[in-house]
Enzyme design. Structure first.
Site, mmCIF file in Angstrom:
data_model
loop_
_atom_site.group_PDB
_atom_site.id
_atom_site.type_symbol
_atom_site.label_atom_id
_atom_site.label_comp_id
_atom_site.label_asym_id
_atom_site.label_seq_id
_atom_site.Cartn_x
_atom_site.Cartn_y
_atom_site.Cartn_z
ATOM 1 N N ASP A 1 -13.990 1.151 0.097
ATOM 2 C CA ASP A 1 -13.919 2.461 0.992
ATOM 3 C C ASP A 1 -13.446 1.588 2.254
ATOM 4 O O ASP A 1 -14.227 1.869 3.872
ATOM 5 C CB ASP A 1 -15.168 3.103 1.267
ATOM 6 C CG ASP A 1 -15.814 4.240 2.373
ATOM 7 O OD1 ASP A 1 -14.654 5.097 2.008
ATOM 8 O OD2 ASP A 1 -16.871 5.196 2.283
ATOM 9 N N HIS B 1 -12.488 7.108 3.122
ATOM 10 C CA HIS B 1 -12.612 8.166 3.536
ATOM 11 C C HIS B 1 -12.776 9.230 4.037
ATOM 12 O O HIS B 1 -12.710 10.868 4.082
ATOM 13 C CB HIS B 1 -14.355 8.471 2.670
ATOM 14 C CG HIS B 1 -15.920 8.936 3.817
ATOM 15 N ND1 HIS B 1 -16.471 7.115 3.741
ATOM 16 C CD2 HIS B 1 -15.713 8.817 4.511
ATOM 17 C CE1 HIS B 1 -16.763 7.870 5.443
ATOM 18 N NE2 HIS B 1 -17.075 8.591 5.438
ATOM 19 N N SER C 1 -18.465 7.476 10.725
ATOM 20 C CA SER C 1 -18.055 6.774 9.254
ATOM 21 C C SER C 1 -16.784 5.892 10.077
ATOM 22 O O SER C 1 -15.399 6.506 10.622
ATOM 23 C CB SER C 1 -16.998 7.661 8.426
ATOM 24 O OG SER C 1 -18.456 7.622 7.920
#
Length: 580
Positions: free
Chosen positions: A339, A306, A422
């Site tokens: 992910d 993402h 992230s």
């Protein structure tokens, strides 16, 4: 006039008063008639009714130890062998006196001792003053004329003090203040003790002067102490209000060695930061910031899907290293189900790969350190512990069709993770990556979400285990895509009971159990409820997917099933499906 030591005593002795000395004259010695009774062989001189002789003329010399005082009215004192002339008026005979004892004025003599001869006293010879003009034994003192203004009565014309009676007024007897002819013996006491020492005209006796000096010194010391105390108090108040004078210099610890213990947070961060990078992604529709870490010296960097997803196929990705250097990066491969994504930079040398740990070795409570760029604050270091293991979470789902949903059998940590963390590493106490920070649980959300949103950390962070990340990264680098392990069944995601229920039909309308797949081979049928994987309970379809994707294709699993109210176990080997 007093007789010499060998002269016969006159028949009329005089009182023991002498003429006071004038300024500059020296007082007589202990045998001088000015301060004592007659010598050892002399009788008292005759005197007038008023025993106050005239003062000596200015510049006159006081009599020596064997001389008599100079009487008033210009009379001459007799030598040591000369007869003493008698005074005009006769007084009653004076009693014998003790040497150096001066009777006070106004005392009355005892009649019983009026005719007693004077006692024999030892002679004293003090040193003569330089101003004395005394002669040796047998010599007579020169006559000194009396001053013109001398009073015949013996009183000072100016009211000067009589050395024995105190101040006298002109024309009065010393010490009485009355007419001397009235009662010359009325206040005379021959037995009263006279002071042996008399204050001088300048400043009193040495003892008294020392007392005044001591008092002056003590007073000065007290004054100095008071002044010093006042000054000190004022300075103290000033320093208290203003914090000192001049430039303020605060105490500070000196330089210390920058090296820290290897297993400390500082030691871990020092080793890991050179391997951590910040990614800035710009696409046609979106932009974002994330974190990654170097996998090898060839320029491969692991991050979240993402993070790079906004770049799409035509966006730009800029990598900023811990040194501040930047480089352009391209996507090598990405997988939404895990992910995870891998990008590569070119033309960069001297990269420091991040050492990889083993997530299977992690235990709840182990200390961990997270590094990332929350809200674009690159190189941020936070620390915490492993709060839980194998926490099944799902993240994503913004697409609506579920194609972007990721299933993670995550490591849970309380190390603060925020948007921008992230793709960053979660490190163990040895500085090895044991996870990839991916999602957080926010206070306004009932489910985990990728930290690409703007929610803040509440101490519920989730990281993809590094064992899963390593496998996926290797597949993305080598093939550009990642294989997903599969059972070959379609789950009923609307089932609300405990466990994962096998659907009645497939998603495309075909059978729910893929023909020839691992599930069909193991004997799984539509409607079966899978309640455990390798003995671990599962409570939903999402959890079964998470547990399955935590393995590699080809791994064997043991499933626990419920069918018709009965529990059964089956074993199968996971298949593989191509990732997107």
């Amino acid at each position: 006039m007093a007789a010499g030591p060998h002269a016969p005593a006159p028949h009329t002795p005089a009182p023991h008063a002498s003429a006071p000395s004038v300024p500059g004259a020296v007082a007589g010695g202990p045998h001088s008639p000015a301060q004592s009774a007659a010598g050892p062989h002399a009788s008292a001189p005759s005197a007038p009714a008023v025993p106050s002789p005239a003062p000596s003329a200015p510049g006159a010399v006081a009599p020596g130890p064997h001389t008599s005082a100079t009487p008033a009215s210009g009379t001459v004192a007799a030598g040591p062998h000369g007869p003493a002339p008698s005074a005009p008026a006769m007084a009653p005979p004076a009693p014998a006196a003790v040497a150096s004892v001066v009777p006070p004025s106004g005392a009355v003599p005892d009649p019983s001792f009026a005719d007693a001869p004077p006692p024999v006293l030892p002679a004293q010879h003090p040193e003569a003053s330089p101003e004395q003009d005394a002669v040796s034994h047998g010599s007579a003192a020169p006559a000194v004329p009396a001053p013109a203004d001398a009073s015949p009565s013996g009183a000072s014309p100016t009211g000067a003090s009589d050395p024995w009676t105190g101040p006298t007024a002109p024309g009065t007897a010393p010490g009485t203040g009355a007419d001397p002819a009235a009662d010359p013996w009325g206040r005379y006491d021959p037995w009263a003790a006279a002071p042996l020492n008399h204050d001088d005209a300048a400043g009193g006796t040495p003892k008294r002067r020392r007392g005044r000096t001591t008092k002056a010194l003590v007073g000065g010391a007290l004054l100095i102490a008071l002044v010093s105390g006042g000054i000190g108090g004022a300075m103290g108040a000033y320093l208290e209000r203003n914090g000192g004078v001049g430039t303020v210099e605060l105490p500070q610890t000196g330089p210390e060695a920058a090296k820290r213990a290897p297993d400390s947070v500082a030691g871990i961060a020092a080793r890991a930061l050179p391997s951590v990078v910040t990614l800035h992604v710009n696409g046609s529709d979106a932009a974002g910031t994330g974190t990654g870490f170097v996998l090898d010296g060839r320029g491969h960097i692991l991050t979240n899907n993402h993070v790079v997803e906004p770049a799409g196929s035509g966006g730009e990705i800029t990598v900023t290293f811990n040194s501040g250097d930047t480089a352009e990066a391209t996507v090598v491969g990405r997988d939404s189900g895990y992910d995870l994504a891998v990008v590569k930079v070119k033309g960069v040398s001297g990269l420091t790969p991040m050492p990889l740990g083993n997530s299977d070795n992690v235990r709840v409570g182990d200390p961990v350190v997270a590094i990332g760029a929350p809200f674009d604050l690159a190189g941020t270091v936070t620390s915490g512990i492993i709060s839980a293991k194998e926490r099944p979470i799902t993240a994503g789902g913004e697409e609506g069709d579920g194609s972007d949903v990721s299933y993670v059998d995550a490591l849970q940590t309380d190390a603060p993770i925020n948007p921008g963390n992230s793709g960053g590493p979660l490190l163990d106490a040895q500085g090895r990556a044991i996870g990839i920070n991916s999602a957080i649980r926010s206070a306004d959300s009932g489910s985990a979400e990728s930290d690409g949103g703007q929610a803040g950390s509440i101490g519920l962070g989730f990281a993809i285990p590094i064992n899963q990340g390593k496998r996926v990264a290797e597949e993305l680098i080598n093939t550009g895509k990642a294989a997903h392990p599969v059972i070959g069944i379609t789950l009923d995601m609307s089932y609300t009971g405990d466990g994962a229920r096998v659907g009645d039909k497939g998603g495309d309308g075909g059978p729910a159990v893929t023909t020839g797949g691992p599930g069909a081979t193991a004997g799984i049928k539509p409607g079966d409820v899978i309640t455990a994987v390798d003995g671990q309970r599962v409570h939903s379809g999402e959890e079964l997917i998470v547990k399955t994707r935590a393995h590699r294709p080809g791994d064997r699993l043991e499933l626990t099933l419920e069918r018709g109210g009965k529990e059964t176990k089956v074993s199968l080997v996971l298949g593989s499906s191509g990732g997107d």
